[in-house]
Write an enzyme that holds these catalytic residues in place. Structure first.
Site, PDB file in Angstrom:
ATOM      1  NE  ARG A 187      45.654   6.973  59.538  1.00  0.00           N
ATOM      2  CZ  ARG A 187      45.935   8.224  59.175  1.00  0.00           C
ATOM      3  NH1 ARG A 187      45.884   9.260  60.193  1.00  0.00           N
ATOM      4  NH2 ARG A 187      46.474   8.452  57.971  1.00  0.00           N
ATOM      5  CB  THR A 188      47.794   0.506  59.101  1.00  0.00           C
ATOM      6  OG1 THR A 188      46.785   1.187  58.946  1.00  0.00           O
ATOM      7  CG2 THR A 188      47.498  -1.065  59.639  1.00  0.00           C
ATOM      8  CE  LYS A 226      66.994  -7.719  42.997  1.00  0.00           C
ATOM      9  NZ  LYS A 226      67.631  -8.392  44.095  1.00  0.00           N
ATOM     10  NE  ARG A 285      47.280  -0.550  54.457  1.00  0.00           N
ATOM     11  CZ  ARG A 285      46.906   0.900  54.948  1.00  0.00           C
ATOM     12  NH1 ARG A 285      47.314   1.728  54.614  1.00  0.00           N
ATOM     13  NH2 ARG A 285      46.041   0.470  55.863  1.00  0.00           N
ATOM     14  CG  HIS A 292      42.186  -1.810  57.112  1.00  0.00           C
ATOM     15  ND1 HIS A 292      43.069  -2.439  58.034  1.00  0.00           N
ATOM     16  CD2 HIS A 292      42.632  -0.435  56.790  1.00  0.00           C
ATOM     17  CE1 HIS A 292      43.620  -1.223  58.126  1.00  0.00           C
ATOM     18  NE2 HIS A 292      43.624  -0.255  57.765  1.00  0.00           N
TER      19      HIS A 292
HETATM   20  N1   CP Z   1      43.302   3.769  58.533  1.00  0.00           N
HETATM   21  C1   CP Z   1      44.123   3.648  58.114  1.00  0.00           C
HETATM   22  O1   CP Z   1      44.375   2.483  57.398  1.00  0.00           O
HETATM   23  O2   CP Z   1      45.241   4.645  57.925  1.00  0.00           O
HETATM   24  P1   CP Z   1      46.523   4.445  57.163  1.00  0.00           P
HETATM   25  O3   CP Z   1      46.444   4.332  55.682  1.00  0.00           O
HETATM   26  O4   CP Z   1      47.280   5.800  57.388  1.00  0.00           O
HETATM   27  O5   CP Z   1      47.305   3.263  57.664  1.00  0.00           O
END
Ligand code: CP
Length: 328
Positions: free
Chosen positions: A58-59, A87, A108, A136
């Site tokens: 999703r993100t 490296k 991320r 998040h």
């Molecule tokens: N909700 C969420 O962060 O989903 P993903 O891990 O698929 O990005």
């Protein structure tokens, strides 16, 4: 308050109510473009670096689609093993290099605090798309956006809401970011429902306590979900648990399914989940027998994620006012 142009988004600590309002006003502007009813090239020539060092559906895809729907281009990095980090390149050097190739970065990373560390070395704005078990923030923004819309169907607002957070509250970073945003509203009651070993760390309740909101802890599901307005169900973050921890969890007793929902919740209780939900488990935390329930808003959350992330890009790149002039 946030000054959005060129700002980093690292934590929901940064947000005040006025910032959320500004974001949602921008969301109203970009929504027709997210829905493909209109097209814009307002970010033509701009490049996003979408840096994912942990799995994501999703993100990553929604950030990527959001930037492209505003007319920009996207560089994707989905595997740390394909970068020069293997490296021995430091995160700081990596950030300085990436900034030469783009106008904004989304990251991320498995380490708590990594997005902030990255941002210190980056010459372009940085958005935290999940830093380990810490935060998040953009998930929490889309959760609040969804919650507002779903509660409005029953003439309710987030002010006065009772919300039950269920599952892995220790490692579930979406809950951590969400609770800090909820603290900005009035008269909020939070029920924290988790196995003892996965209770919410204290630092994520501080804002709620400071502002006089009610917090109640439960290690059984039924009393915690009775008569609440919103269920916020979360996955056990298996990837952050040891095998022993996983074996000791009695997940069946925390499962939301149609029987328990209909027995204990009200007909107005909204069901949210940041997703993914775990369909491999014998006892998934959110059963598919609720899939056709009108109060299950999990895929509306997904759709809203695109709109909210487009709005965030439009504010950070300072182009909200130009969107209507660049429609084609
Ligand atoms: N909700 C969420 O962060 O989903 P993903 O891990 O698929 O990005």
């Amino acid at each position: 308050m946030i000054n959005f142009p060129n700002c980093n988004i690292l934590s929901t600590d940064q947000f005040a109510c006025a910032d959320i309002a500004q974001l949602f006003t921008a969301a109203a502007v970009v929504k027709p473009y997210a829905k493909r009813e209109q097209q814009t090239n307002v970010l033509q020539g701009a490049i996003l670096s979408n840096l994912f060092f942990e799995p994501s559906t999703r993100t990553r895809l929604s950030f990527s689609s959001a930037f492209k729907l505003l007319g920009g281009a996207v560089n994707e990095t989905t595997e740390i093993s394909t970068t020069s980090s293997v490296k021995g390149e430091s995160l700081c050097d990596f950030a300085k290099v990436v900034a030469e190739y783009c106008d904004i970065a989304v990251i991320r990373h498995p380490d708590a605090g990594s997005a902030a560390k990255y941002a210190e070395c980056s010459n372009v704005p940085v958005i935290n798309a999940g830093d380990g078990a810490n935060e998040h923030p953009t998930q929490a923004l889309l959760d609040i956006y969804t919650m507002e819309q779903e509660l409005a169907k029953y003439d309710k607002t987030i002010d006065g809401v009772t919300l039950a957070c269920i599952g892995d509250l220790k490692y579930g970073r979406t809950v951590h970011s969400l609770l800090k945003l909820l603290a900005l509203f009035e008269d909020v009651t939070i029920h924290l429902i988790s196995p003892m070993s996965l209770q919410l760390p204290k630092q994520f309740t501080e804002k709620l306590s400071e502002r006089g909101h009610r917090l109640e802890y439960f290690n059984r599901l039924e009393p915690g979900i009775e008569n609440v307005d919103v269920l916020y169900v979360t996955r056990i973050q298996e990837e952050r648990l040891s095998e022993v921890d996983q074996n000791n969890l009695q997940l069946a007793s925390f499962q939301i399914n149609r029987t328990i929902y209909e027995q204990v919740c009200t007909p107005e209780t909204v069901i949210l989940h940041p997703l993914p939900r775990n369909s491999r488990s014998d006892t998934p935390e959110l059963h598919t027998d609720l899939n056709d329930h009108p109060n299950l808003a999990i895929f509306r959350q997904v759709a809203n994620g695109l709109t909210v992330r487009m709005a965030l890009f439009a504010l950070i790149m300072d182009v909200v006012e130009q969107i209507s002039h660049t429609t084609y």
